[in-house]
Design an enzyme around this catalytic site. Structure first.
Site, PDB file in Angstrom:
ATOM      1  N   SER A   1      -6.003   3.367   4.424  1.00 52.51           N
ATOM      2  CA  SER A   1      -5.495   2.757   3.409  1.00 52.51           C
ATOM      3  C   SER A   1      -6.458   1.657   2.543  1.00 52.51           C
ATOM      4  O   SER A   1      -6.298   0.855   2.341  1.00 52.51           O
ATOM      5  CB  SER A   1      -4.331   1.714   3.978  1.00 52.51           C
ATOM      6  OG  SER A   1      -3.575   1.382   2.699  1.00 52.51           O
TER       7      SER A   1
ATOM      8  N   LYS B   1      -0.093   3.736  -2.594  1.00 51.51           N
ATOM      9  CA  LYS B   1      -1.197   4.891  -2.458  1.00 51.51           C
ATOM     10  C   LYS B   1      -0.644   6.045  -2.286  1.00 51.51           C
ATOM     11  O   LYS B   1      -1.333   7.089  -2.453  1.00 51.51           O
ATOM     12  CB  LYS B   1      -2.091   4.388  -1.456  1.00 51.51           C
ATOM     13  CG  LYS B   1      -2.994   3.088  -1.546  1.00 51.51           C
ATOM     14  CD  LYS B   1      -3.916   3.003  -0.316  1.00 51.51           C
ATOM     15  CE  LYS B   1      -4.774   1.519  -0.632  1.00 51.51           C
ATOM     16  NZ  LYS B   1      -4.040   0.459  -0.440  1.00 51.51           N
TER      17      LYS B   1
ATOM     18  N   LYS C   1       3.220   6.608   5.605  1.00 49.03           N
ATOM     19  CA  LYS C   1       2.441   5.700   4.932  1.00 49.03           C
ATOM     20  C   LYS C   1       2.711   4.124   5.144  1.00 49.03           C
ATOM     21  O   LYS C   1       3.956   3.812   5.044  1.00 49.03           O
ATOM     22  CB  LYS C   1       2.287   5.690   3.305  1.00 49.03           C
ATOM     23  CG  LYS C   1       1.244   4.824   2.545  1.00 49.03           C
ATOM     24  CD  LYS C   1      -0.289   5.339   2.985  1.00 49.03           C
ATOM     25  CE  LYS C   1      -1.411   4.359   2.651  1.00 49.03           C
ATOM     26  NZ  LYS C   1      -1.225   2.899   3.541  1.00 49.03           N
TER      27      LYS C   1
ATOM     28  N   SER D   1       0.661  -1.164   0.059  1.00 52.61           N
ATOM     29  CA  SER D   1      -0.049   0.033   0.114  1.00 52.61           C
ATOM     30  C   SER D   1       0.673   1.245  -0.170  1.00 52.61           C
ATOM     31  O   SER D   1       0.368   2.378  -0.202  1.00 52.61           O
ATOM     32  CB  SER D   1      -1.124   0.034   1.097  1.00 52.61           C
ATOM     33  OG  SER D   1      -2.119  -0.695   0.873  1.00 52.61           O
TER      34      SER D   1
END
Length: 500
Positions: A101, A44, A204, A41
């Site tokens: 997420s 993203k 993140k 992820s």
């Protein structure tokens, strides 16, 4: 429960890490930083970079009502729970992708901007190239494992730097512990680290079974900002602990006063220049009052607290990517961590990391099934590069060995970790009455000896006389140098030769 935890940590993904001085882009530490790995992820971050760009340039507004497609609604967790045909403002999709997420939100963002997953993936690759992410290729908006969807620690750390400097009005989204969407509150998948590490404000997390536990983190202390990336963690606590060590290393190595050299923001090119002829730019009139997100104050945590508290259980209907847990109060977190702290003979420049990071993680959510990329040619495996360094966590005896393949650009793609050549020496740093004391001693020693123990395995074993704390996977020189330095500080250290 215990079986699930073992299954989540036994198969180690390849390790990579990098530490940057965000002000200049100077590399302060790197290990396997250019090895192409599964970003999960972290993908993203690029999806959101393009979304911020599209809003800034008037392609879409934060208040645009996005219609959710069947494809977006069908994405596996972590997800917001969008329904096919539902309409939701872009600003809420951005919040869900950055904080929770959410895979369905990321897909809806990409489809709203470019019309389809394949078209948005093409824009991701154009943007990545413009950002200097030379070893990354993208196939989707969310990062679920797909053939050919790969990136590197260096590329992701530089992307984090661009997010901070290119879109400062939006960067605060990544530091929100919670955010609101219609009808519910979302919790940040990185909330434990944000609350525990002094100065942390982003950015993140990422987790799939193929990737391991990834994190791009950023923190500022005074006028120094450090950005670090770690790939291939074995659990959420390990990932948070390692990120704390990397950021500490960065703050200790970075110069205090330097001239800020902002990265060059790439030119705006929403459409492939080769396709511009005969195609109108998908540009709409920008909304004059499209408000930017406002930073939210975070709870203040004492400076001594460096790593998040032990995970707790999340209600089953709320699935967080790579990091499960309902929220204990800040007072409860502080009480646990302060109670765990004990004085250790550590140099004053090193901040002590508490033992919360080594509490076994709660079961991680199952990764989504591997997706096959359409029309992606298979590549033949080739020999593993001789200059590739492997690092902690080391594979257990009998574990899977490393395999490597080459992508179209010739870069090595590692899929499993193996033990390193002659790194078969160990050092014992003491025997303790409890397992907790042994683990705490290992954390303290790892910080004090980060140059020699960087990447070493950590093993705590019970014997009839107590708990032995041992670092494994060292060369003879590394083991000897570690013990010499520790003995010079009147600390216990014994070298253990192979087979001991």
């Amino acid at each position: 429960m215990s079986v699930a935890i073992q299954a989540g940590t036994a198969r180690a993904a390849p390790y990579a890490a990098i530490v940057l001085d965000a002000r200049t882009g100077e590399v302060l530490h790197s290990r396997n930083a250019d090895t192409r790995l599964h970003p999960a992820s972290l993908t993203k971050m690029l999806t959101l970079y393009i979304a911020f760009e599209a809003v800034e340039k008037g392609e879409i507004s934060l208040d645009t009502l996005v219609k959710v497609s069947r494809n977006a609604a069908a994405e596996p967790p972590s997800k917001l729970g969008l329904r096919e045909g539902q309409r939701i403002k872009l600003r809420y999709l951005i919040r869900a992708a950055a904080v929770k997420s959410a895979n369905d939100a990321a897909t809806a963002i990409g489809e709203a901007i470019e019309g389809s997953e394949s078209a948005f993936a093409a824009r991701m690759n154009r943007t990545a190239k413009a950002l200097g992410m030379t070893n990354s290729t993208f196939r989707n908006m969310h990062g679920l494992t797909t053939s050919g969807h790969l990136s590197t620690a260096r590329d992701m750390a530089n992307l984090g730097r661009h997010l901070f400097y290119d879109y400062p009005d939006y960067y605060n989204l990544f530091g929100r512990v919670t955010t609101d969407v219609p009808g519910r509150t979302l919790y940040n998948t990185n909330r434990k680290f944000l609350r525990a590490y002094r100065g942390a404000d982003g950015i993140k997390t990422g987790y799939t079974r193929a990737a391991g536990f990834n994190l791009v983190g950023s923190a500022q202390r005074g006028n120094v900002r450090i950005i670090a990336a770690v790939f291939g963690g074995s659990s959420t606590p390990w990932r948070n602990q390692r990120m704390a060590e990397l950021l500490n290393m960065g703050f200790s190595r970075a110069e205090k006063n330097v001239t800020v050299q902002r990265p060059r923001k790439p030119s705006y090119a929403p459409v492939d220049p080769l396709l511009m002829s005969g195609r109108e730019n998908n540009r709409v009139r920008a909304v004059a009052a499209s408000l930017r997100p406002v930073a939210r104050p975070l709870p203040q945590i004492p400076e001594a607290v460096q790593v998040a508290a032990a995970p707790v259980v999340t209600p089953p209907e709320i699935i967080e990517e790579g990091d499960q847990g309902s929220e204990p109060s800040p007072a409860e977190i502080l009480a646990r961590q302060v109670a765990a702290l004990e004085p250790q003979p550590v140099p004053a420049a090193i901040e002590t990391t508490v033992d919360a990071a080594i509490v076994p993680a709660a079961p991680e959510p199952e990764a989504a099934p591997v997706r096959s990329a359409a029309l992606q040619p298979r590549v033949k495996p080739r020999a593993r590069p001789s200059n590739l360094l492997t690092q902690f966590p080391a594979a257990a005896p009998g574990a899977e060995t490393t395999t490597a393949s080459a992508d179209a650009g010739g870069a090595a793609v590692v899929t499993r970790l193996t033990s390193a050549g002659e790194a078969n020496w160990s050092v014992n740093v003491g025997r303790f009455n409890t397992k907790g004391l042994a683990e705490r001693a290992m954390l303290t020693t790892a910080l004090a000896e980060i140059e020699t123990l960087n990447g070493a395995g950590r093993e705590v074993r019970q014997s009839p006389r107590g708990w032995d704390a041992t670092f494994t996977g060292l060369t003879r020189d590394e083991a000897d140098r570690t013990c010499q330095r520790m003995v010079a500080r009147s600390q216990t250290c014994f070298m253990l030769h192979p087979g001991t």
